[in-house]
Design a protein around this motif. Structure first.
Motif, PDB file in Angstrom:
ATOM      1  N   GLY A 267       0.822  -1.220   0.000  1.00 56.15           N
ATOM      2  CA  GLY A 267       0.000   0.000   0.000  1.00 56.15           C
ATOM      3  C   GLY A 267       0.844   1.253   0.000  1.00 56.15           C
ATOM      4  N   LYS A 268       1.948   1.240   0.755  1.00 58.20           N
ATOM      5  CA  LYS A 268       2.849   2.399   0.783  1.00 58.20           C
ATOM      6  C   LYS A 268       3.455   2.645  -0.600  1.00 58.20           C
ATOM      7  N   THR A 269       3.847   1.547  -1.282  1.00 58.16           N
ATOM      8  CA  THR A 269       4.412   1.694  -2.628  1.00 58.16           C
ATOM      9  C   THR A 269       3.392   2.316  -3.577  1.00 58.16           C
ATOM     10  N   LYS A 270       2.129   1.845  -3.494  1.00 57.60           N
ATOM     11  CA  LYS A 270       1.084   2.413  -4.351  1.00 57.60           C
ATOM     12  C   LYS A 270       0.857   3.891  -4.034  1.00 57.60           C
ATOM     13  N   LEU A 271       0.796   4.210  -2.736  1.00 57.58           N
ATOM     14  CA  LEU A 271       0.582   5.610  -2.354  1.00 57.58           C
ATOM     15  C   LEU A 271       1.750   6.490  -2.810  1.00 57.58           C
ATOM     16  N   ASP A 272       2.981   5.985  -2.689  1.00 56.58           N
ATOM     17  CA  ASP A 272       4.137   6.764  -3.151  1.00 56.58           C
ATOM     18  C   ASP A 272       4.050   7.023  -4.647  1.00 56.58           C
ATOM     19  N   GLY A 273       3.620   5.992  -5.407  1.00 54.09           N
ATOM     20  CA  GLY A 273       3.459   6.186  -6.845  1.00 54.09           C
ATOM     21  C   GLY A 273       2.394   7.219  -7.161  1.00 54.09           C
ATOM     22  N   ILE A 274       1.261   7.161  -6.447  1.00 55.82           N
ATOM     23  CA  ILE A 274       0.181   8.134  -6.675  1.00 55.82           C
ATOM     24  C   ILE A 274       0.652   9.543  -6.323  1.00 55.82           C
ATOM     25  N   LEU A 275       1.358   9.675  -5.196  1.00 54.60           N
ATOM     26  CA  LEU A 275       1.861  10.996  -4.797  1.00 54.60           C
ATOM     27  C   LEU A 275       2.864  11.537  -5.806  1.00 54.60           C
ATOM     28  N   SER A 276       3.713  10.660  -6.350  1.00 51.62           N
ATOM     29  CA  SER A 276       4.688  11.107  -7.362  1.00 51.62           C
ATOM     30  C   SER A 276       3.981  11.612  -8.615  1.00 51.62           C
ATOM     31  N   ARG A 277       2.950  10.869  -9.050  1.00 53.74           N
ATOM     32  CA  ARG A 277       2.204  11.317 -10.236  1.00 53.74           C
ATOM     33  C   ARG A 277       1.492  12.641  -9.972  1.00 53.74           C
ATOM     34  N   MET A 278       0.900  12.776  -8.779  1.00 57.11           N
ATOM     35  CA  MET A 278       0.212  14.030  -8.449  1.00 57.11           C
ATOM     36  C   MET A 278       1.202  15.194  -8.391  1.00 57.11           C
ATOM     37  N   GLU A 279       2.409  14.952  -7.856  1.00 54.24           N
ATOM     38  CA  GLU A 279       3.412  16.010  -7.799  1.00 54.24           C
ATOM     39  C   GLU A 279       3.846  16.435  -9.200  1.00 54.24           C
ATOM     40  N   LYS A 280       4.013  15.435 -10.073  1.00 55.29           N
ATOM     41  CA  LYS A 280       4.388  15.746 -11.460  1.00 55.29           C
ATOM     42  C   LYS A 280       3.286  16.533 -12.155  1.00 55.29           C
ATOM     43  N   GLU A 281       2.035  16.117 -11.978  1.00 52.18           N
ATOM     44  CA  GLU A 281       0.917  16.836 -12.600  1.00 52.18           C
ATOM     45  C   GLU A 281       0.810  18.255 -12.040  1.00 52.18           C
ATOM     46  N   LYS A 282       1.071  18.420 -10.742  1.00 49.00           N
ATOM     47  CA  LYS A 282       1.023  19.757 -10.137  1.00 49.00           C
ATOM     48  C   LYS A 282       2.098  20.661 -10.745  1.00 49.00           C
ATOM     49  N   ASN A 283       3.305  20.108 -10.943  1.00 49.56           N
ATOM     50  CA  ASN A 283       4.370  20.901 -11.568  1.00 49.56           C
ATOM     51  C   ASN A 283       4.003  21.285 -12.999  1.00 49.56           C
ATOM     52  N   ASP A 284       3.411  20.343 -13.747  1.00 49.39           N
ATOM     53  CA  ASP A 284       2.983  20.648 -15.120  1.00 49.39           C
ATOM     54  C   ASP A 284       1.914  21.731 -15.123  1.00 49.39           C
ATOM     55  N   LEU A 285       0.964  21.646 -14.194  1.00 50.02           N
ATOM     56  CA  LEU A 285      -0.079  22.658 -14.117  1.00 50.02           C
ATOM     57  C   LEU A 285       0.505  24.032 -13.775  1.00 50.02           C
ATOM     58  N   ASP A 286       1.466  24.072 -12.847  1.00 49.60           N
ATOM     59  CA  ASP A 286       2.095  25.350 -12.501  1.00 49.60           C
ATOM     60  C   ASP A 286       2.796  25.963 -13.708  1.00 49.60           C
ATOM     61  N   LYS A 287       3.475  25.113 -14.489  1.00 46.98           N
ATOM     62  CA  LYS A 287       4.147  25.623 -15.692  1.00 46.98           C
ATOM     63  C   LYS A 287       3.131  26.157 -16.703  1.00 46.98           C
ATOM     64  N   ASN A 288       2.037  25.436 -16.898  1.00 45.34           N
ATOM     65  CA  ASN A 288       1.014  25.890 -17.851  1.00 45.34           C
ATOM     66  C   ASN A 288       0.354  27.179 -17.382  1.00 45.34           C
ATOM     67  N   ILE A 289       0.117  27.279 -16.062  1.00 47.06           N
ATOM     68  CA  ILE A 289      -0.483  28.516 -15.533  1.00 47.06           C
ATOM     69  C   ILE A 289       0.459  29.697 -15.760  1.00 47.06           C
ATOM     70  N   THR A 290       1.757  29.503 -15.517  1.00 45.16           N
ATOM     71  CA  THR A 290       2.744  30.573 -15.745  1.00 45.16           C
ATOM     72  C   THR A 290       2.780  30.961 -17.216  1.00 45.16           C
ATOM     73  N   LEU A 291       2.754  29.950 -18.118  1.00 45.45           N
ATOM     74  CA  LEU A 291       2.773  30.231 -19.554  1.00 45.45           C
ATOM     75  C   LEU A 291       1.528  31.006 -19.982  1.00 45.45           C
ATOM     76  N   LEU A 292       0.367  30.619 -19.477  1.00 46.64           N
ATOM     77  CA  LEU A 292      -0.867  31.319 -19.828  1.00 46.64           C
ATOM     78  C   LEU A 292      -0.868  32.752 -19.296  1.00 46.64           C
ATOM     79  N   GLN A 293      -0.336  32.933 -18.110  1.00 54.17           N
ATOM     80  CA  GLN A 293      -0.248  34.306 -17.572  1.00 54.17           C
ATOM     81  C   GLN A 293       0.660  35.188 -18.434  1.00 54.17           C
TER      82      GLN A 293
END
Length: 388
Positions: A267-293
């Motif tokens: 379960g910890k391995t699965k949660l770590d994978g989910i958190l890593s994907r969410m962190e990556k998506e958050k970074n991508d969203l921040d970059k897109n928000i900066t680009l749109l601004q």
């Protein structure tokens, strides 16, 4: 010596003959007292099957002496996927000692057999467990000799059961005898059954039958030290049983905790994978928000710059690089205007604004001019090297 070809021929009808052959061969190389045979085995339901068995003796150390305990191990046709069927096979001058591991028919019950694991459990491990178990609780004892006045030999280490002890009862052995000379036995209980039956307390262990024959310490008199040693043996057996029960209980709890730990780790391995994907998506969203601004700021600046400028003449806004291109552009614009004029002339005729003669005369004139403009555009494109 083991005849390998004959052994392979005996095992040819098994589901995994190669695995069974390797398992048997490893045992007979390690324990010379055992040898393979082929015989008819009768199951509890009366079914008879030709099976391979390992018969002979295994060396068991009990109270400093080594005794040869006779056993017979039957390999069912699914071996080594399923556990074998094991019996103590006493000789004529031996008797079976009933315990939690051996019943009145000589059938052996062990946790190792009950928890048999395919591709992990094997005959060599089974025999090692038998040696350790029989070293603590011997499965046989010597019978009284014929003609003797005593029901038991004069060996004082073999006390007669007390009046309060009633040995456990078993169903009579009604199975037909096998070709090997001893009766068929009931099969090993299924996994859902209790593999180790619980028996009432029994007296101190009898001295097992020695490998060389005879009974040690026969004096014909029961002395205080003999009674003391018998009581100590009974206490030792009781303590060993309790220690084994506690050990098995602790082992089961440890296995449960280990399984829980493995599940938590997964379960910890699965949660770590989910958190890593969410962190990556958050970074991508921040970059897109900066680009749109940044793009929004550029648009605001462009709108502000255009709003501050004066109105631009459309004709002056389009500037060609050569006169030929200008001529082509003007011809195209004029031809498009003629196309619109012809369309609106048709609409006027349909609505009754003009009559048919006026429509035909004007359309003829506009069409001729349109034809000339199209020919001019084609010639200009040819001169400019553009596709026609």
């Amino acid at each position: 010596m083991v005849d390998n070809e004959r052994l392979r021929q005996w095992l040819c009808n098994y589901q995994n003959p190669d695995g069974a052959f390797r398992d048997v061969l490893s045992v007979v190389k390690q324990y010379r007292g055992l040898h393979p045979e082929q015989d008819i085995y009768t199951f509890n339901d009366g079914t008879r099957m030709e099976l391979v068995n390992l018969c002979g003796t295994i060396p068991v150390k009990y109270k400093g002496s080594v005794y040869n305990i006779p056993i017979c191990i039957w390999l069912i046709d699914t071996h080594p996927k399923n556990a074998p069927i094991c019996y103590v096979k006493p000789t004529s001058d031996m008797a079976i000692k009933v315990s939690m591991f051996v019943d009145q028919n000589g059938k052996i019950y062990l946790p190792y057999l009950h928890d048999w694991i395919p591709n992990s459990s094997d005959l060599l491990g089974l025999i090692q467990v038998l040696i350790v178990t029989f070293g603590e609780q011997p499965p046989v004892f010597a019978r009284a000799k014929e003609g003797s006045d005593m029901p038991y030999p004069s060996n004082s280490f073999m006390p007669q059961p007390s009046a309060g002890y009633m040995p456990p009862t078993y169903p009579p052995n009604t199975y037909p005898p096998s070709a090997s000379g001893f009766g068929g036995y009931p099969p090993y209980p299924p996994k859902t059954a209790n593999a180790y039956p619980v028996y009432p307390p029994y007296p101190a262990p009898y001295t097992p039958y020695p490998a060389g024959g005879g009974f040690p310490g026969a004096t014909g008199t029961i002395k205080d030290e003999h009674i003391r040693e018998s009581l100590l043996s009974a206490i030792e057996d009781k303590l060993l049983r309790r220690m084994k029960e506690q050990f098995q209980q602790g082992q089961a709890e440890c296995e449960t905790l280990k399984r829980t730990q493995d599940e938590l780790k997964q379960g910890k391995t699965k949660l770590d994978g989910i958190l890593s994907r969410m962190e990556k998506e958050k970074n991508d969203l921040d970059k897109n928000i900066t680009l749109l601004q940044d793009k929004e700021q550029e648009l605001d600046k462009a709108i502000e710059r255009i709003s501050n400028q004066e109105s631009i003449d459309v004709d002056d806004a389009v500037i060609t690089t050569a006169p030929l291109y200008k001529q082509l552009l003007n011809a195209f614009a004029e031809e498009a205007a003629l196309e619109d004029a012809i369309y609106y002339m048709g609409e006027a005729l349909r609505c009754g604004v003009i009559d048919l003669d006026v429509f035909l005369r004007q359309v003829r004139t506009l069409s001729r001019k349109q034809f000339m403009l199209r020919a001019l555009m084609q010639k200009c494109r040819q001169k400019a090297g553009l596709s026609v």
